[in-house]
Design a protein around this motif. Structure first.
Motif, PDB file in Angstrom:
ATOM      1  N   GLN A 262      -4.265  38.483   0.253  1.00 54.08           N
ATOM      2  CA  GLN A 262      -3.668  37.224   0.685  1.00 54.08           C
ATOM      3  C   GLN A 262      -4.122  36.064  -0.199  1.00 54.08           C
ATOM      4  O   GLN A 262      -3.336  35.170  -0.507  1.00 54.08           O
ATOM      5  CB  GLN A 262      -4.036  36.953   2.145  1.00 54.08           C
ATOM      6  CG  GLN A 262      -3.357  37.864   3.141  1.00 54.08           C
ATOM      7  CD  GLN A 262      -3.773  37.576   4.561  1.00 54.08           C
ATOM      8  OE1 GLN A 262      -4.760  36.878   4.810  1.00 54.08           O
ATOM      9  NE2 GLN A 262      -3.029  38.109   5.516  1.00 54.08           N
ATOM     10  N   GLN A 263      -5.383  36.094  -0.608  1.00 55.73           N
ATOM     11  CA  GLN A 263      -5.898  35.025  -1.456  1.00 55.73           C
ATOM     12  C   GLN A 263      -5.161  34.996  -2.797  1.00 55.73           C
ATOM     13  O   GLN A 263      -4.723  33.938  -3.251  1.00 55.73           O
ATOM     14  CB  GLN A 263      -7.398  35.234  -1.681  1.00 55.73           C
ATOM     15  CG  GLN A 263      -8.063  34.120  -2.475  1.00 55.73           C
ATOM     16  CD  GLN A 263      -9.505  34.465  -2.783  1.00 55.73           C
ATOM     17  OE1 GLN A 263      -9.794  35.509  -3.337  1.00 55.73           O
ATOM     18  NE2 GLN A 263     -10.415  33.575  -2.432  1.00 55.73           N
ATOM     19  N   LYS A 264      -5.001  36.159  -3.423  1.00 53.93           N
ATOM     20  CA  LYS A 264      -4.312  36.214  -4.704  1.00 53.93           C
ATOM     21  C   LYS A 264      -2.838  35.863  -4.559  1.00 53.93           C
ATOM     22  O   LYS A 264      -2.281  35.103  -5.377  1.00 53.93           O
ATOM     23  CB  LYS A 264      -4.453  37.615  -5.310  1.00 53.93           C
ATOM     24  CG  LYS A 264      -3.787  37.754  -6.668  1.00 53.93           C
ATOM     25  CD  LYS A 264      -3.957  39.161  -7.222  1.00 53.93           C
ATOM     26  CE  LYS A 264      -3.265  39.297  -8.569  1.00 53.93           C
ATOM     27  NZ  LYS A 264      -3.389  40.671  -9.121  1.00 53.93           N
ATOM     28  N   ALA A 265      -2.205  36.382  -3.509  1.00 54.49           N
ATOM     29  CA  ALA A 265      -0.788  36.107  -3.294  1.00 54.49           C
ATOM     30  C   ALA A 265      -0.539  34.619  -3.064  1.00 54.49           C
ATOM     31  O   ALA A 265       0.462  34.067  -3.530  1.00 54.49           O
ATOM     32  CB  ALA A 265      -0.277  36.918  -2.103  1.00 54.49           C
ATOM     33  N   ARG A 266      -1.452  33.950  -2.369  1.00 55.18           N
ATOM     34  CA  ARG A 266      -1.291  32.522  -2.100  1.00 55.18           C
ATOM     35  C   ARG A 266      -1.334  31.707  -3.388  1.00 55.18           C
ATOM     36  O   ARG A 266      -0.509  30.813  -3.600  1.00 55.18           O
ATOM     37  CB  ARG A 266      -2.387  32.052  -1.146  1.00 55.18           C
ATOM     38  CG  ARG A 266      -2.413  30.550  -0.927  1.00 55.18           C
ATOM     39  CD  ARG A 266      -3.454  30.173   0.111  1.00 55.18           C
ATOM     40  NE  ARG A 266      -4.749  30.741  -0.209  1.00 55.18           N
ATOM     41  CZ  ARG A 266      -5.613  30.220  -1.070  1.00 55.18           C
ATOM     42  NH1 ARG A 266      -5.284  29.115  -1.731  1.00 55.18           N
ATOM     43  NH2 ARG A 266      -6.785  30.780  -1.288  1.00 55.18           N
ATOM     44  N   VAL A 267      -2.276  32.023  -4.270  1.00 55.09           N
ATOM     45  CA  VAL A 267      -2.386  31.281  -5.526  1.00 55.09           C
ATOM     46  C   VAL A 267      -1.173  31.525  -6.410  1.00 55.09           C
ATOM     47  O   VAL A 267      -0.618  30.597  -7.008  1.00 55.09           O
ATOM     48  CB  VAL A 267      -3.682  31.673  -6.266  1.00 55.09           C
ATOM     49  CG1 VAL A 267      -3.764  30.976  -7.618  1.00 55.09           C
ATOM     50  CG2 VAL A 267      -4.893  31.323  -5.418  1.00 55.09           C
ATOM     51  N   GLU A 268      -0.744  32.779  -6.493  1.00 52.80           N
ATOM     52  CA  GLU A 268       0.432  33.095  -7.311  1.00 52.80           C
ATOM     53  C   GLU A 268       1.673  32.393  -6.778  1.00 52.80           C
ATOM     54  O   GLU A 268       2.509  31.922  -7.557  1.00 52.80           O
ATOM     55  CB  GLU A 268       0.635  34.603  -7.354  1.00 52.80           C
ATOM     56  CG  GLU A 268      -0.453  35.333  -8.130  1.00 52.80           C
ATOM     57  CD  GLU A 268      -0.296  36.836  -8.082  1.00 52.80           C
ATOM     58  OE1 GLU A 268      -0.864  37.520  -8.952  1.00 52.80           O
ATOM     59  OE2 GLU A 268       0.392  37.323  -7.158  1.00 52.80           O
ATOM     60  N   ALA A 269       1.802  32.291  -5.455  1.00 49.20           N
ATOM     61  CA  ALA A 269       2.952  31.607  -4.865  1.00 49.20           C
ATOM     62  C   ALA A 269       2.918  30.113  -5.194  1.00 49.20           C
ATOM     63  O   ALA A 269       3.958  29.509  -5.490  1.00 49.20           O
ATOM     64  CB  ALA A 269       2.970  31.816  -3.355  1.00 49.20           C
ATOM     65  N   GLU A 270       1.720  29.523  -5.160  1.00 50.46           N
ATOM     66  CA  GLU A 270       1.596  28.108  -5.499  1.00 50.46           C
ATOM     67  C   GLU A 270       1.976  27.854  -6.950  1.00 50.46           C
ATOM     68  O   GLU A 270       2.609  26.844  -7.271  1.00 50.46           O
ATOM     69  CB  GLU A 270       0.164  27.640  -5.232  1.00 50.46           C
ATOM     70  CG  GLU A 270      -0.200  27.578  -3.758  1.00 50.46           C
ATOM     71  CD  GLU A 270      -1.663  27.245  -3.551  1.00 50.46           C
ATOM     72  OE1 GLU A 270      -2.405  27.178  -4.560  1.00 50.46           O
ATOM     73  OE2 GLU A 270      -2.064  27.069  -2.386  1.00 50.46           O
ATOM     74  N   LEU A 271       1.596  28.762  -7.844  1.00 53.12           N
ATOM     75  CA  LEU A 271       1.956  28.610  -9.249  1.00 53.12           C
ATOM     76  C   LEU A 271       3.468  28.682  -9.440  1.00 53.12           C
ATOM     77  O   LEU A 271       4.052  27.906 -10.196  1.00 53.12           O
ATOM     78  CB  LEU A 271       1.263  29.689 -10.088  1.00 53.12           C
ATOM     79  CG  LEU A 271      -0.261  29.584 -10.231  1.00 53.12           C
ATOM     80  CD1 LEU A 271      -0.813  30.822 -10.933  1.00 53.12           C
ATOM     81  CD2 LEU A 271      -0.646  28.329 -11.003  1.00 53.12           C
TER      82      LEU A 271
END
Length: 485
Positions: free
Chosen positions: A313-322
């Motif tokens: 979830q942490q990685k997916a959240r950052v990638e979504a923000e990018l």
């Protein structure tokens, strides 16, 4: 008529002196912490102690300032630094750990430099010889709590100056480590393929207990493993608790209570039933845990780990923000960061907890990394290429700006972008020595300079210069928490 037995006080004094002499090299238990009864004084800051470690003569101060988990010096009410005696572990670090690539000559599991020592694992055992009233004495002592003394000679298991002493230390440390391996090792193999307890487990290469076993040359524990399985705690969505791998080093307890001051983790039970507990032995989810992650970062084994769900979830959240902000950059996996010299020694679980704090950026010739006057909350580790640095407020406009994409949020809402390569004089950063840049003057930085923008990151201030890529380049953009570590 009954007569009281005659008491020989001289014999009692002799026995007391002998007991005190035998225990002079050991610590005492005070308020749950192993500390020496004698306190260091301010005068000990200036007193030199000469000793030898593995045959190498070194000089250290008798005492050093006590610091908190951030490295800040602790002071008494009068403002003076609080003194603590220099330990063997401190002396060995000062003598042998001079860069991030140097390995500490004394392995340990329960101790880290930012934590108060408790001396419970005994893996850091060394042989120390010192002069006493009864003559020269050699004993095996824990390096993390044993203070140095004048003329002391100390040997680790890697000592080439005294092979017999090294073998005695190796034998003692190996027994302790094998006992821990028997009860607490995951199902894994060592790096050379030797089995500890079954098949290779994911992430076992970052298990400090297994790394210590490899370092001591242990291929398999001689002791039978525990027959009972301890109850796991999978109630938390962030941290998984596997008590089978817990070695009771209490690093999680000190991380929670001493570093973060949350006071959630303690010990419960007795003997083989003893275990770390949360509040009054509640599950982690039912306790007052604030999910700061410090306990998992502190844990040297797989007893406390971040759940796959949390990491995903942490990685997916950052990638979504990018993607949503149309910013360039990719999240750098923690496993990749551990291979870089600058990150050598950082716990992989710290990098997992801060997985969103490291972004890879690839720049082409003329791309602006950051612009003078913008606020910045990050620094840049140079992986390849080179950069030109100039102060635009001191120079003529060099070229028209043309729009491009950049990590806007990371650079403090950078809305400008590319300029053509800067012309003018060029000088290495070290040559300028902090002198103010002249008109149209630039500094050239490359991989030898390691990092850019660290002062803005640490001070949360405006960028003092504009940085432009001189050729295709790659940087790792890091936040302050990673930079501090």
């Amino acid at each position: 008529m009954h007569r009281e037995p005659t008491i020989d006080f001289s014999e009692i004094v002799a026995i007391g002196a002998r007991v005190a002499d035998d225990e002079a090299m050991f610590a005492r238990d005070v308020d749950g912490r192993l500390l020496r009864m004698q306190k260091a004084a301010s005068a000990d800051f200036d007193a030199d102690v000469h000793l030898k470690i593995n045959g190498q003569a070194i000089t250290v101060k008798r005492a050093v300032p006590m610091v908190d988990s951030e490295g800040a010096i602790l002071r008494a009410e009068d403002g003076q630094p609080i003194a603590r005696f220099t330990t063997i572990y401190d002396a060995a670090e000062a003598a042998f750990v001079l860069s991030t690539t140097d390995r500490h000559p004394i392995p340990t599991l329960c101790h880290r430099e930012h934590l108060p020592p408790v001396g419970v694992c005994r893996v850091c055992i060394v042989e120390a010889a010192e002069m006493t009233r009864r003559g020269l004495r050699k004993q095996l002592v824990p390096a993390c709590i044993q203070r140095v003394s004048e003329g002391m000679e100390m040997h680790t298991f890697e000592s080439s100056a005294d092979a017999d002493a090294a073998n005695r230390v190796l034998a003692a440390a190996s027994v302790v480590t094998e006992l821990l391996l028997a009860d607490h090792a995951p199902n894994s193999k060592l790096a050379d393929g030797s089995e500890i307890n079954g098949e290779l487990a994911v992430g076992s290469s970052h298990n400090e207990l297994l790394r210590v076993a490899e370092r001591l040359g242990i291929k398999k524990s001689r002791f039978a493993p525990a027959s009972e399985t301890r109850n796991p705690d999978l109630s938390s969505l962030m941290i998984a608790v596997d008590r089978d791998e817990c070695i009771m080093c209490r690093r999680c307890e000190r991380g929670c209570n001493w570093v973060k001051e949350n006071f959630i983790i303690g010990l419960a039970g007795k003997g083989y039933t003893s275990h770390i507990s949360f509040d009054l032995d509640e599950s982690m989810a039912q306790s007052n845990c604030v999910s700061c992650g410090e306990c998992a970062v502190s844990c040297p084994t797989g007893a406390l780990t971040f759940t796959h769900q949390f990491l995903h979830q942490q990685k997916a959240r950052v990638e979504a923000e990018l993607r949503e902000s149309k910013q360039d950059g990719t999240v750098v996996p923690p496993e990749e960061l551990t291979e870089l010299p600058l990150f050598n020694g950082l716990p992989i679980k710290f990098l997992q907890l801060n997985g969103s704090s490291v972004i890879r950026r690839v720049l082409q010739t003329g791309d602006v990394l950051c612009r003078e006057g913008d606020y910045g909350a990050s620094a840049f580790i140079i992986r390849s290429g080179s950069f030109a640095i100039c102060q635009t407020s001191h120079s003529r406009p060099i070229a028209k700006a043309r729009p491009t994409m950049g990590i806007l949020g990371w650079l403090g809402n950078l809305t400008d972008s590319l300029i053509k390569p800067i012309r003018g004089n060029s000088a290495k950063l070290a040559d300028l020595g902090g002198i103010e840049l002249l008109k149209n003057e630039t500094i050239v930085c490359d991989v030898d300079d390691v990092i850019l923008g660290e002062m803005t990151c640490m001070n949360r201030s405006r960028r003092s210069a504009t940085i432009v890529a001189r050729e295709p380049s790659e940087v790792l953009e890091i936040r302050r928490n990673v930079l501090d570590m």
